[in-house]
Write an enzyme that holds these catalytic residues in place. Structure first.
Site, PDB file in Angstrom:
ATOM      1  N   HIS A  28      40.175   8.877  69.900  1.00  0.00           N
ATOM      2  CA  HIS A  28      40.997   9.874  70.596  1.00  0.00           C
ATOM      3  C   HIS A  28      42.489   9.522  70.461  1.00  0.00           C
ATOM      4  O   HIS A  28      43.145   9.159  71.449  1.00  0.00           O
ATOM      5  CB  HIS A  28      40.545   9.842  72.060  1.00  0.00           C
ATOM      6  CG  HIS A  28      41.082  10.886  72.978  1.00  0.00           C
ATOM      7  ND1 HIS A  28      42.421  11.180  73.102  1.00  0.00           N
ATOM      8  CD2 HIS A  28      40.451  11.685  73.857  1.00  0.00           C
ATOM      9  CE1 HIS A  28      42.575  12.117  74.030  1.00  0.00           C
ATOM     10  NE2 HIS A  28      41.399  12.443  74.502  1.00  0.00           N
ATOM     11  N   GLU A  74      42.063  13.986  67.248  1.00  0.00           N
ATOM     12  CA  GLU A  74      40.937  13.102  67.518  1.00  0.00           C
ATOM     13  C   GLU A  74      39.853  13.240  66.452  1.00  0.00           C
ATOM     14  O   GLU A  74      39.360  14.342  66.203  1.00  0.00           O
ATOM     15  CB  GLU A  74      40.375  13.430  68.906  1.00  0.00           C
ATOM     16  CG  GLU A  74      41.455  13.394  69.980  1.00  0.00           C
ATOM     17  CD  GLU A  74      41.026  14.041  71.288  1.00  0.00           C
ATOM     18  OE1 GLU A  74      39.832  13.980  71.627  1.00  0.00           O
ATOM     19  OE2 GLU A  74      41.897  14.606  71.973  1.00  0.00           O
TER      20      GLU A  74
HETATM   21  C1  BG6 Z   1      40.610  15.588  75.273  1.00  0.00           C
HETATM   22  C2  BG6 Z   1      39.723  16.635  75.874  1.00  0.00           C
HETATM   23  O1  BG6 Z   1      39.961  15.000  74.203  1.00  0.00           O
HETATM   24  O2  BG6 Z   1      40.869  14.579  76.252  1.00  0.00           O
HETATM   25  C3  BG6 Z   1      40.412  17.233  77.083  1.00  0.00           C
HETATM   26  O3  BG6 Z   1      39.424  17.638  74.908  1.00  0.00           O
HETATM   27  C4  BG6 Z   1      40.769  16.148  78.078  1.00  0.00           C
HETATM   28  O4  BG6 Z   1      39.571  18.213  77.680  1.00  0.00           O
HETATM   29  C5  BG6 Z   1      41.575  15.079  77.371  1.00  0.00           C
HETATM   30  O5  BG6 Z   1      41.514  16.708  79.137  1.00  0.00           O
HETATM   31  C6  BG6 Z   1      41.936  13.890  78.262  1.00  0.00           C
HETATM   32  O6  BG6 Z   1      40.803  13.361  78.851  1.00  0.00           O
HETATM   33  P1  BG6 Z   1      40.909  12.179  79.886  1.00  0.00           P
HETATM   34  O7  BG6 Z   1      39.523  11.955  80.408  1.00  0.00           O
HETATM   35  O8  BG6 Z   1      41.412  10.992  79.128  1.00  0.00           O
HETATM   36  O9  BG6 Z   1      41.862  12.628  80.949  1.00  0.00           O
END
Ligand code: BG6
Length: 301
Positions: A171, A275
């Site tokens: 990510h 990602e």
């Molecule tokens: C992204 C998702 O990959 O990560 C989003 O598609 C999400 O929906 C974002 O809000 C952040 O996620 P987190 O759990 O790290 O706040």
């Protein structure tokens, strides 16, 4: 495997190139400094939080408001999402994006190749705690290769007797001069699931991805390299990948940034997530004894 910081440093450091110390929040990290690049890797989540190629500017973005605490994910860098992505279907109590980013990974090896690339291999295996939320026996190895390119390879092995499936993502959060002026090419012709519009499936068409509102999209069935064009910082970032059939693009924009405790309200123009993943229908099934591999290679043009 040594876990104590002094022991880790004794065992795995490479003088002048790799050392281990206590980073933010006292969490253990590896610091890599070589003629090719600099990087920082926390064992918490096997989280790469910094990468800068020689003579270049920092590539990865980390929020000034990020937690650096056990049981909380780091906001920025490259979180590993595994074994599910986003909220877990039918289970509001399980952590978003799985448990891998909340666990302390072990150091398996650290070495430098003849061409100067530093490789750190981290590992994670099923334990009593992971069995409580996810019953499968797995082992994961994460190869972080720091050179002219940052190469990340996640290998998940099925150590059990039955096949299982999982979702995964590298990510990555990238630093941009101004996300409103940036664009991402490589996803033309794909279909994306628009999480901001009732999960509708939409065609990307021939256009590059641009960010002009909160954006949360899963581009499906794509193995393409993405290129992030940043006219403000005057650079491009390439994200090439392998073993990955989906790509997520995310920017929280104004309201969501304000709503997240670990994200500065005015930080959103400076970042974008691209990602490398296998999520939703592109989830991976792995047979007993088999290993699934996903990789991302991040380079600056
Ligand atoms: C992204 C998702 O990959 O990560 C989003 O598609 C999400 O929906 C974002 O809000 C952040 O996620 P987190 O759990 O790290 O706040």
């Amino acid at each position: 495997m040594p876990t104590d910081l002094a022991e880790l440093d004794n065992h795995f450091s490479i003088p002048g190139v790799v050392r281990f110390d206590a980073g933010k929040g006292g969490l253990t990290r590896a610091l890599i400094t070589s003629p090719l690049a600099e990087a920082e890797v926390y064992l918490h989540g096997a989280h790469v939080t910094a990468y800068r190629p020689a003579k270049g500017e920092p590539v990865l973005w980390v929020s000034g408001k990020s937690w650096f605490e056990a049981n909380k994910p780091i906001r920025g860098g490259v979180p590993i999402c595994f074994p599910w992505f986003g909220a877990r279907a039918g289970d509001a109590t399980s952590p978003a994006h799985g448990f891998a980013r909340l666990k302390d990974w072990a150091v398996e090896t650290v070495h430098q190749t003849a061409d100067g690339v530093v490789e750190i291999i981290l590992s994670l295996a099923a334990d009593e705690q992971t069995h409580k939320t996810w019953p499968h026996d797995f082992s994961a190895r994460y190869h972080v290769r720091v050179g002219k390119v940052l190469e990340l390879v996640l290998r998940v092995r099925n150590e059990g007797r039955e096949a299982f499936d999982f979702e995964e993502a590298l990510h990555a959060y990238f630093t941009v001069g101004d996300v409103r002026k940036a664009s991402v090419t490589g996803l033309e012709g794909t279909t994306y699931i628009d999480k901001m519009d009732g999960m509708k499936h939409k065609p990307q068409g021939a256009d590059a991805v641009v960010i002009a509102a909160e954006t949360d999209r899963v581009h499906t069935q794509t193995r393409a390299t993405c290129v992030l064009h940043d006219p403000v910082l005057g650079r491009t970032i390439q994200v090439a990948k392998g073993g990955s059939d989906s790509t997520v693009v995310w920017n929280p924009w104004i309201a969501k940034s304000k709503a997240m405790a670990d994200f500065g309200a005015d930080e959103w123009p400076g970042m974008i997530c691209i990602e490398t993943c296998n999520v939703g229908d592109q989830r991976v099934t792995v047979a007993p004894g088999e290993t699934a591999e996903m990789r991302a290679a991040i380079g600056v043009g």
